[in-house]
Design a protein around this motif. Structure first.
Motif, PDB file in Angstrom:
ATOM      1  N   GLY A  19      69.794 167.307  19.517  1.00 44.28           N
ATOM      2  CA  GLY A  19      69.146 168.014  18.421  1.00 44.28           C
ATOM      3  C   GLY A  19      67.719 167.531  18.187  1.00 44.28           C
ATOM      4  N   THR A  20      67.111 168.008  17.093  1.00 45.07           N
ATOM      5  CA  THR A  20      65.754 167.578  16.757  1.00 45.07           C
ATOM      6  C   THR A  20      65.723 167.081  15.313  1.00 45.07           C
ATOM      7  OG1 THR A  20      65.165 169.776  16.039  1.00 45.07           O
ATOM      8  CG2 THR A  20      64.607 169.214  18.308  1.00 45.07           C
ATOM      9  N   ASP A  21      64.679 166.298  14.997  1.00 46.50           N
ATOM     10  CA  ASP A  21      64.577 165.739  13.644  1.00 46.50           C
ATOM     11  C   ASP A  21      63.616 166.558  12.778  1.00 46.50           C
ATOM     12  OD1 ASP A  21      62.069 165.077  14.458  1.00 46.50           O
ATOM     13  OD2 ASP A  21      62.366 162.909  14.446  1.00 46.50           O
ATOM     14  N   GLY A  22      63.286 166.046  11.607  1.00 47.45           N
ATOM     15  CA  GLY A  22      62.465 166.771  10.643  1.00 47.45           C
ATOM     16  C   GLY A  22      61.032 166.998  11.067  1.00 47.45           C
ATOM     17  N   TYR A  23      60.576 166.297  12.112  1.00 44.22           N
ATOM     18  CA  TYR A  23      59.220 166.510  12.615  1.00 44.22           C
ATOM     19  C   TYR A  23      59.220 167.322  13.908  1.00 44.22           C
ATOM     20  CZ  TYR A  23      58.031 162.790   9.367  1.00 44.22           C
ATOM     21  OH  TYR A  23      57.878 162.040   8.245  1.00 44.22           O
ATOM     22  N   GLY A  24      60.378 167.867  14.274  1.00 40.58           N
ATOM     23  CA  GLY A  24      60.465 168.640  15.492  1.00 40.58           C
ATOM     24  C   GLY A  24      60.522 167.810  16.753  1.00 40.58           C
ATOM     25  N   ASN A  25      60.774 166.494  16.629  1.00 46.16           N
ATOM     26  CA  ASN A  25      60.888 165.660  17.823  1.00 46.16           C
ATOM     27  C   ASN A  25      62.290 165.748  18.391  1.00 46.16           C
ATOM     28  OD1 ASN A  25      58.283 164.599  17.704  1.00 46.16           O
ATOM     29  ND2 ASN A  25      58.941 163.119  16.146  1.00 46.16           N
ATOM     30  N   ASP A  26      62.383 165.675  19.715  1.00 47.24           N
ATOM     31  CA  ASP A  26      63.681 165.689  20.366  1.00 47.24           C
ATOM     32  C   ASP A  26      64.326 164.312  20.186  1.00 47.24           C
ATOM     33  OD1 ASP A  26      65.075 167.409  22.866  1.00 47.24           O
ATOM     34  OD2 ASP A  26      65.589 165.291  22.677  1.00 47.24           O
ATOM     35  N   VAL A  27      65.520 164.282  19.569  1.00 49.70           N
ATOM     36  CA  VAL A  27      66.170 163.000  19.294  1.00 49.70           C
ATOM     37  C   VAL A  27      66.626 162.322  20.586  1.00 49.70           C
ATOM     38  CG1 VAL A  27      68.051 161.884  18.041  1.00 49.70           C
ATOM     39  CG2 VAL A  27      66.860 163.779  17.014  1.00 49.70           C
ATOM     40  N   PHE A  28      67.007 163.143  21.587  1.00 52.99           N
ATOM     41  CA  PHE A  28      67.430 162.598  22.873  1.00 52.99           C
ATOM     42  C   PHE A  28      66.317 161.738  23.484  1.00 52.99           C
ATOM     43  CE2 PHE A  28      68.484 163.167  27.465  1.00 52.99           C
ATOM     44  CZ  PHE A  28      69.781 162.688  27.417  1.00 52.99           C
ATOM     45  N   ASP A  29      65.097 162.280  23.479  1.00 55.96           N
ATOM     46  CA  ASP A  29      63.948 161.515  24.013  1.00 55.96           C
ATOM     47  C   ASP A  29      63.749 160.235  23.220  1.00 55.96           C
ATOM     48  OD1 ASP A  29      63.635 163.642  25.628  1.00 55.96           O
ATOM     49  OD2 ASP A  29      61.849 164.461  24.645  1.00 55.96           O
ATOM     50  N   ALA A  30      63.806 160.366  21.884  1.00 56.28           N
ATOM     51  CA  ALA A  30      63.550 159.210  21.025  1.00 56.28           C
ATOM     52  C   ALA A  30      64.589 158.123  21.259  1.00 56.28           C
ATOM     53  CB  ALA A  30      63.551 159.645  19.569  1.00 56.28           C
ATOM     54  N   VAL A  31      65.860 158.543  21.418  1.00 56.26           N
ATOM     55  CA  VAL A  31      66.930 157.561  21.600  1.00 56.26           C
ATOM     56  C   VAL A  31      66.721 156.773  22.887  1.00 56.26           C
ATOM     57  CG1 VAL A  31      69.366 157.343  22.185  1.00 56.26           C
ATOM     58  CG2 VAL A  31      68.686 158.700  20.231  1.00 56.26           C
ATOM     59  N   TRP A  32      66.378 157.464  23.989  1.00 52.76           N
ATOM     60  CA  TRP A  32      66.238 156.721  25.249  1.00 52.76           C
ATOM     61  C   TRP A  32      64.996 155.861  25.266  1.00 52.76           C
ATOM     62  CZ3 TRP A  32      70.520 155.833  27.181  1.00 52.76           C
ATOM     63  CH2 TRP A  32      71.538 156.786  27.142  1.00 52.76           C
ATOM     64  N   ALA A  33      63.931 156.350  24.642  1.00 50.53           N
ATOM     65  CA  ALA A  33      62.729 155.505  24.548  1.00 50.53           C
ATOM     66  C   ALA A  33      63.053 154.256  23.728  1.00 50.53           C
ATOM     67  CB  ALA A  33      61.581 156.285  23.906  1.00 50.53           C
ATOM     68  N   GLY A  53      55.729 158.079  16.965  1.00 50.93           N
ATOM     69  CA  GLY A  53      54.724 158.210  15.920  1.00 50.93           C
ATOM     70  C   GLY A  53      53.707 159.300  16.157  1.00 50.93           C
ATOM     71  N   LEU A  54      53.845 160.071  17.251  1.00 56.97           N
ATOM     72  CA  LEU A  54      52.824 161.073  17.578  1.00 56.97           C
ATOM     73  C   LEU A  54      53.122 162.433  16.940  1.00 56.97           C
ATOM     74  CD1 LEU A  54      50.251 160.924  19.245  1.00 56.97           C
ATOM     75  CD2 LEU A  54      51.486 161.923  21.153  1.00 56.97           C
ATOM     76  N   ASN A  55      54.404 162.816  16.919  1.00 54.97           N
ATOM     77  CA  ASN A  55      54.857 164.073  16.321  1.00 54.97           C
ATOM     78  C   ASN A  55      54.043 165.297  16.756  1.00 54.97           C
ATOM     79  OD1 ASN A  55      56.613 162.443  14.917  1.00 54.97           O
ATOM     80  ND2 ASN A  55      55.221 162.278  13.166  1.00 54.97           N
ATOM     81  N   PRO A  56      54.070 165.688  18.048  1.00 54.73           N
ATOM     82  CA  PRO A  56      53.248 166.828  18.490  1.00 54.73           C
ATOM     83  C   PRO A  56      53.712 168.172  17.912  1.00 54.73           C
ATOM     84  CG  PRO A  56      54.663 166.081  20.273  1.00 54.73           C
ATOM     85  CD  PRO A  56      54.845 165.117  19.149  1.00 54.73           C
ATOM     86  N   ASN A  57      54.993 168.290  17.539  1.00 55.62           N
ATOM     87  CA  ASN A  57      55.506 169.582  17.077  1.00 55.62           C
ATOM     88  C   ASN A  57      55.602 169.648  15.562  1.00 55.62           C
ATOM     89  OD1 ASN A  57      55.871 170.158  19.782  1.00 55.62           O
ATOM     90  ND2 ASN A  57      57.925 169.276  19.777  1.00 55.62           N
ATOM     91  N   ILE A  58      54.783 168.830  14.875  1.00 48.59           N
ATOM     92  CA  ILE A  58      54.988 168.696  13.430  1.00 48.59           C
ATOM     93  C   ILE A  58      54.747 170.000  12.681  1.00 48.59           C
ATOM     94  CG2 ILE A  58      52.611 167.905  12.965  1.00 48.59           C
ATOM     95  CD1 ILE A  58      54.038 165.845  11.023  1.00 48.59           C
ATOM     96  N   ASN A  59      53.911 170.888  13.238  1.00 48.37           N
ATOM     97  CA  ASN A  59      53.611 172.138  12.529  1.00 48.37           C
ATOM     98  C   ASN A  59      54.531 173.291  12.907  1.00 48.37           C
ATOM     99  OD1 ASN A  59      51.453 171.058  11.079  1.00 48.37           O
ATOM    100  ND2 ASN A  59      50.144 171.209  12.902  1.00 48.37           N
ATOM    101  N   ASP A  60      55.398 173.048  13.873  1.00 48.94           N
ATOM    102  CA  ASP A  60      56.263 174.136  14.332  1.00 48.94           C
ATOM    103  C   ASP A  60      57.571 174.112  13.554  1.00 48.94           C
ATOM    104  OD1 ASP A  60      57.586 176.059  15.680  1.00 48.94           O
ATOM    105  OD2 ASP A  60      57.120 175.308  17.694  1.00 48.94           O
ATOM    106  N   GLN A  61      57.667 175.006  12.547  1.00 47.37           N
ATOM    107  CA  GLN A  61      58.851 175.031  11.682  1.00 47.37           C
ATOM    108  C   GLN A  61      60.129 175.317  12.472  1.00 47.37           C
ATOM    109  OE1 GLN A  61      59.184 174.755   8.334  1.00 47.37           O
ATOM    110  NE2 GLN A  61      57.091 174.803   7.557  1.00 47.37           N
ATOM    111  N   SER A  62      59.988 176.128  13.539  1.00 44.53           N
ATOM    112  CA  SER A  62      61.186 176.596  14.245  1.00 44.53           C
ATOM    113  C   SER A  62      61.867 175.478  15.033  1.00 44.53           C
ATOM    114  CB  SER A  62      60.811 177.728  15.197  1.00 44.53           C
ATOM    115  OG  SER A  62      59.934 177.210  16.191  1.00 44.53           O
ATOM    116  N   LEU A  63      61.170 174.338  15.214  1.00 43.20           N
ATOM    117  CA  LEU A  63      61.760 173.262  16.025  1.00 43.20           C
ATOM    118  C   LEU A  63      62.469 172.217  15.168  1.00 43.20           C
ATOM    119  CD1 LEU A  63      59.135 172.598  18.826  1.00 43.20           C
ATOM    120  CD2 LEU A  63      61.469 173.397  19.099  1.00 43.20           C
ATOM    121  N   ARG A  64      62.465 172.396  13.836  1.00 43.81           N
ATOM    122  CA  ARG A  64      63.002 171.342  12.980  1.00 43.81           C
ATOM    123  C   ARG A  64      64.515 171.428  12.844  1.00 43.81           C
ATOM    124  NH1 ARG A  64      58.516 171.237   8.181  1.00 43.81           N
ATOM    125  NH2 ARG A  64      56.777 170.820   9.586  1.00 43.81           N
ATOM    126  N   TYR A  65      65.137 170.276  12.814  1.00 41.05           N
ATOM    127  CA  TYR A  65      66.580 170.150  12.552  1.00 41.05           C
ATOM    128  C   TYR A  65      67.414 171.088  13.411  1.00 41.05           C
ATOM    129  CZ  TYR A  65      64.842 167.754   8.443  1.00 41.05           C
ATOM    130  OH  TYR A  65      64.185 166.907   7.600  1.00 41.05           O
TER     131      TYR A  65
END
Lengths: 554, 305
Positions: free
Chosen positions: B87-101, B65-77
Motif C-alpha cells: 500500500g501507500t502512506d499519507g504522502y503517497g510513498n510506496d510502503v514496500f519501498d520504504a520498508v526495504w530501504a 524524506g523526499l515525498n515526490p508524490n506529495i501533491n498527488d491525492q490519488s496515490l494516498r492511502y
C-alpha cells in the motif's frame, strides 16, 4: 565487611559523579549553545528585534551557567563612587555627543556597529563612519575625544572586566554589554559545586526585611502536628510529617540541578519531575493568621518570599514571610509515576518469570520446558517495539485504552496494559536464569544424597534446590529495577505515560540540557544503588557468601 | 627347521599414523547445522530478507524524506495491490519501498556494530582475561560503566552527536564493546589455567601466540552465541531509538521511524503499520534462530552424536 561496604559506597559515589561529569562535558562541550533556542516560542517572537534578542539570549545563557553577562547598568552601578553613573551608562564622550546632536539636527539618524563605533547612513549614497563624522563636524569638538567609543567614566568601570577576560560588545543603540564565555571545566565545576544545597537559617538575604529572625525551632504545623520549623531558611518546614509516603519529609538538603529550559521553562528540573501533575486539588486550609479557606495550597512547601514582593493578599494569609507555596495536584509526580510502574512491572515479571522458570526446570525436556524455551527465544529475538505493539493490539481487542491519558490515573484499566508489557519484557531473562540455576543444582551431590535418603522429588525441589537456586535471583532483584527503568523509556513513550522514562526522549528532542543531566544522575544513582543493595541482600540470604576477600585471592 | 617368519620392512610413515576417524571441524559444523529443518527454513528466510533489502532499494529509487508524490491525492492511502504490495502512506510513498530501504539500514547498522564490537571486544577481552595486571584496571572501568543503564548512555551520546547513521553506529559501538569484552574475559579466565595452556607457557610461547592458537579456537562457539544475540538486539535498538526520535535523522530510511510515523494508523490503515513491524520481527527472529543453531553446531561437543 564494614570496610568493604564503605569502599563500595565510595566507589559508587565516584562512579555517579564520573558519569554525570562526562555527561556534562559532552553536553556542554559538544552541543552548540544556540540549539536550546530552537524550540523556544519566546525566542521566535523576539528573534527579529536585535536589542531584545541579544539580551534574552545572554540572560538565558547566564541562567544556564554558560556565560557571564553584564549590561552597562550593572557595570556602572558596581563601579563605585568615583564613576558618574549617568555618564557611564550613556558611554559616549561629551565631544561625540556634540557631534551627534549636530548630525541629528541635520536630519540624520546615528547608528552603532557592534564594536561601538557610530555611523550615519542615508540611502545608498551617504555613509560616514565615526572618524569622518568627527572630522566633518563644525562644532569644533576635540577630534581625539570624539573618535573614542567610551568616555573616561565607562572606561574606568569596564577596566576590571577587560582584565577578567570579558568581551565588550555594543547593541545597535550604542549601549555596551560585557560577556565572558565560561569554559567547559568551569561550567561543570559550577554545576557540580551547586549540586547540593543545604538550607540554614542564614540562607535568606533580604534587604527589605532586615529584622528577620535567624533560628531553628520545634513547632506545630497547620494540622497541629509537631514539625521542625525555621526562620531565615529558604523553607519554613525543615522536617515535617504527613500522610504521604515516606511520611517523614525533609527540606534541609536539596539537590539542585539547575533550571529546566526550554520546556517547563523557569522551574527547577527536580521540581518538574518531583512535583504533582494534573489539576489542582482544593482542600479546607487553615492559615496561620486564623484564616480558613478552600485552596490547593500546600502549606508544608512554603518558601521565603521577600518583603518587597509580599502582596496584601499574602499578608492576610501568612503571619510570616513564608508565603511562596506549591499547589497540591491530583496526580503523582513523574518520579512517582515511574516508580509505580516500575514496582508493578517487577511484581508482574517475578510473579510470572520465577514460577515459569521453576516449572521448566522441574519438567526438563517435557513439553512445558520446550514451550518455555520457544517463548524465551521469541522474547529475545523480537524487537521490543514490535512486542509492545502486538500486546497493545491484543489489549485493545478486549477494550483496554491504547493511551494512558485517555482514562488517566483514576482508572485501573489504564494501568493493566503498560504494567503487563513492562513485566513481560523482563520475564525471558529471569526464566533462563532460574531454569539454569535449578538444573545446575539438580545435578549436584547433595541432591543425589537427598534422593538416596528417600526424599520425594517434590521435597527435594522445594526444600533444597529452590533455596540454593534463589540466591543469585535475589541478587538480581534490585538490578531488575534498572531493567524496568530502561524498559520504561519505551513503554512510557508508547503509552504516553507522564513519567521520567518518557521525559528522557522528550528532553532530548527539546534540547533541555539540564533535564538530561538530571535524568542521567537519577538513572545512574538508581542503578548504582540497586546493584549495591543486590550484593548486600545476597549476603543476608546466604551467610556463606562473603563479599570482602580475606587476602588469599590470587 | 624352516623359518616360518619373514622379516618385514619397517614402514616409517606408518609409525606416524594414529588410528582415528576422519574429522573435519567445519564439515561437522555444517552437517550439524543442516540437520535442523527449522534452521534451514530460517536461513532461507533471512537470506531472502537480506538479498531483498540489498537489491530492492537499488531499483525502487526511494529516498527517505523526499515525498515526490506529495501533491498527488490519488496515490494516498492505497490498499495493498500488485503495484503497491504494502500500500501507500499519507504522502503517497510506496510502503514496500520504504520498508526495504529501512530494513537495509537496520541490517547495515546491526552488522557493522556487531562486527566492530565483536572484534574489539574479543581482542580486549582476551588480553583482559589473560593478564591479571590488566584485569585490576579494566575491572574498575567496567564497574563504573556497567552501573549505568545502557539505554541512557546511548541516548545521551546520540543527543550529543546528533542523529545519523554513522553517529548511531559510533554510539552503539562505543557503549557495547565493553560488555562483549567482559563476556570474553570470563570465558578466557575459565580456560587460561588449563594444563595445555600451562604447558605452552612453560615452553615459553609468547602470550599472543597462546591467545591465538590455544584460546581463540575454544571461543568460536561462544562468539557465535554472542553474535547471534547481538544482531537482533542492535536491530531492536535502532528501531527503538528511531521510534523515540533520537536515532537516525530524517534523511535516512529507518524501520523505527516508519513504525513511529504509522503508529497512528494502527486501527484505520492497519496494513501500513503492521507490515513494517512484521518485517522487523521477521528479520530479527530468523537471524536469531540461525545464529543459535550455528552456535550449537559450532560447539565441538555436539559433534560426537
Amino acid at each position: 565487611m564494614k570496610q568493604y561496604i564503605l569502599g563500595r559506597v565510595v566507589r559508587s559515589i565516584i562512579s555517579i559523579f564520573a558519569v554525570v561529569s562526562i555527561a556534562c562535558a559532552l553536553i556542554y562541550g559538544l552541543i552548540p549553545h544556540e540549539k536550546i533556542f530552537n524550540n523556544d516560542p519566546t525566542w521566535k517572537k523576539i528573534a527579529s528585534d536585535p536589542v531584545a534578542s541579544i539580551t534574552y539570549k545572554y540572560q538565558k545563557w547566564e541562567d544556564l551557567g554558560y556565560v557571564d553577562f553584564q549590561n552597562a547598568g550593572d557595570i556602572c552601578k558596581l563601579a563605585g563612587d568615583d564613576v558618574d553613573y549617568n555618564k557611564c551608562v550613556r558611554g559616549t564622550t561629551d565631544a561625540f555627543e556634540l557631534v551627534k546632536a549636530e548630525w541629528e539636527a541635520k536630519g540624520y539618524t546615528v547608528m552603532y556597529k557592534d564594536d561601538g563605533t557610530a555611523y550615519v547612513k542615508q540611502g545608498i549614497d551617504f555613509y560616514e563612519e565615526q572618524p569622518s563624522l568627527c572630522k566633518l563636524t563644525e562644532t569644533g569638538a576635540n577630534y581625539d575625544e570624539c573618535v573614542k567609543t567610551r568616555n573616561s567614566d565607562l572606561e574606568k568601570a569596564v577596566s576590571s572586566y577587560i582584565e577578567d577576560g570579558y568581551v565588550l560588545n555594543y547593541y545597535n543603540t550604542g549601549t555596551l554589554y560585557a560577556v565572558r564565555e565560561n569554559t567547559v571545566p568551569e561550567i561543570i565545576f559550577g554545576y557540580i559545586s551547586n549540586l547540593v544545597k543545604i538550607d540554614t537559617p542564614w540562607t535568606v538575604n533580604d534587604a527589605s526585611n532586615p529584622n528577620l529572625e535567624r533560628k531553628i525551632y520545634p513547632g506545630l504545623d497547620h494540622n497541629n502536628i509537631p514539625a521542625l520549623k525555621c526562620s531565615g531558611c529558604e523553607s519554613q518546614y525543615l522536617l515535617y510529617l504527613d500522610g504521604k509516603f515516606p511520611f517523614i519529609h525533609q527540606n534541609i538538603i536539596k539537590l539542585n540541578f539547575g533550571i529546566s529550559y526550554p520546556t517547563y521553562s523557569g522551574l527547577g528540573t527536580m521540581d518538574v519531575i518531583g512535583q504533582g501533575q494534573g489539576d489542582p486539588v482544593k482542600n479546607e486550609v487553615h492559615y496561620d493568621t486564623g484564616l480558613t479557606a478552600k485552596s490547593a495550597v500546600n502549606l508544608h512547601s512554603c518558601k521565603y518570599k521577600s518583603s518587597s514582593t509580599m502582596s496584601s493578599d499574602d499578608a492576610k494569609k501568612f503571619a510570616t514571610n513564608y508565603a511562596d507555596c506549591d499547589t497540591n495536584k491530583k496526580d503523582p509526580s513523574m518520579i512517582g509515576t515511574s516508580y509505580l510502574f516500575g514496582i508493578l512491572g517487577i511484581i508482574v515479571s517475578y510473579g510470572i518469570g520465577l514460577p515459569a522458570g521453576i516449572l521448566m526446570a522441574q519438567k526438563k525436556d517435557k513439553w512445558q520446558d520446550k514451550l518455555g524455551i520457544v517463548y524465551i527465544n521469541v522474547m529475545i529475538a523480537t524487537p521490543s517495539l514490535a512486542f509492545i505493539f502486538f500486546m497493545k493490539m491484543l489489549g485493545n481487542k478486549i477494550g483496554l485504552p491504547d493511551k494512558f491519558p485517555s482514562l488517566g490515573f483514576g482508572s485501573i484499566k489504564s494501568y493493566i496494559l503498560p504494567v503487563i508489557i513492562l513485566g513481560l519484557l523482563s520475564t525471558a531473562g529471569l526464566m533462563i536464569w532460574m531454569r539454569r540455576y535449578m538444573v545446575d543444582q539438580a545435578n549436584s551431590d547433595y541432591v543425589k544424597f537427598a534422593r538416596a535418603k528417600g526424599l520425594s522429588q517434590k521435597e527435594i525441589f522445594n526444600r533444597h534446590i529452590l533455596k540454593n537456586a534463589i540466591i543469585p535471583i535475589v541478587n538480581g532483584i534490585p538490578a531488575s529495577i534498572v531493567l524496568c527503568i530502561s524498559g520504561a523509556v519505551i513503554t512510557e513513550s508508547v503509552f504516553a505515560i507522564p513519567g521520567m522514562g518518557k521525559m528522557l526522549p522528550d528532553a532530548i528532542n527539546a534540547a533541555n540540557n539540564n533535564m538530561i543531566i538530571t535524568l542521567t544522575f537519577i538513572f545512574t544513582s538508581l542503578s548504582v544503588i540497586s546493584l549495591l543493595l543486590g550484593d548486600l541482600l545476597m549476603t543476608l540470604v546466604d551467610p556463606r557468601i562473603q563479599l570482602s576477600s580475606k587476602g588469599d585471592s590470587r | 627347521m624352516e623359518n616360518k617368519f619373514t622379516f618385514v620392512e619397517l614402514q616409517k610413515d606408518a609409525t606416524e599414523h594414529i588410528a582415528a576417524p576422519h574429522y573435519s571441524y567445519w564439515k561437522s559444523v555444517f552437517r550439524r547445522f543442516f540437520s535442523s529443518k527449522v534452521a534451514i527454513i530460517m536461513l532461507v528466510i533471512s537470506l531472502a530478507v537480506i538479498l531483498m533489502s540489498i537489491i530492492q532499494p537499488m531499483f525502487s529509487g526511494y529516498v527517505a524524506g523526499l515525498n515526490p508524490n506529495i501533491n498527488d491525492q490519488s496515490l494516498r492511502y492505497l490498499d495493498m495491490s500488485f503495484e503497491h504490495p504494502f500500500g501507500t502512506d499519507g504522502y503517497g510513498n510506496d510502503v514496500f519501498d520504504a520498508v526495504w530501504a529501512g530494513t537495509r539500514t537496520s541490517l547495515f547498522i546491526s552488522f557493522v556494530v556487531t562486527t566492530i564490537t565483536t572484534v574489539i571486544g574479543t581482542i580486549v577481552g582476551m588480553f583482559w582475561g589473560y593478564s591479571k595486571k590488566m584485569d585490576t584496571i579494566m575491572l574498575e572501568i567496567y564497574n563504573v560503566v556497567a552501573n549505568v543503564p545502557f539505554t541512557l548512555l546511548v541516548m545521551v551520546l546520540m543527543y550529543v552527536l546528533g542523529g545519523g547513521l554513522w553517529q548511531l553506529i559510533f554510539a552503539l559501538s562505543c557503549t557495547s564493546w565493553l560488555g562483549v569484552a567482559y563476556f570474553i574475559r570470563v570465558q578466557v579466565m575459565i580456560i587460561r589455567d588449563r594444563e595445555y595452556n600451562l604447558a605452552s607457557r612453560c615452553l615459553g610461547t609468547p602470550t599472543t601466540k597462546v591467545l591465538i592458537h590455544n584460546i581463540l579456537p575454544y571461543l568460536i562457539s561462544v562468539l557465535v552465541t554472542s553474535i547471534s544475540r547481538d544482531i537482533p538486539s542492535y536491530i531492536s535498538y535502532e528501531v527503538f531509538l528511531s521510534y523515540l526520535g533520537v536515532g537516525l535523522n530524517a534523511e535516512t530510511a529507518s524501520l523505527g521511524r516508519l513504525i513511529q510515523e504509522h503508529s497512528g494508523y494502527m486501527t484505520s490503515k492497519p496494513h501500513i503499520f503492521w507490515l513494517p513491524v512484521f518485517v522487523c520481527a521477521l528479520i530479527s527472529v530468523s537471524l536469531y534462530i540461525v545464529g543459535q543453531t550455528l552456535a550449537d553446531a559450532s560447539d565441538p561437543r555436539t559433534h560426537m552424536m
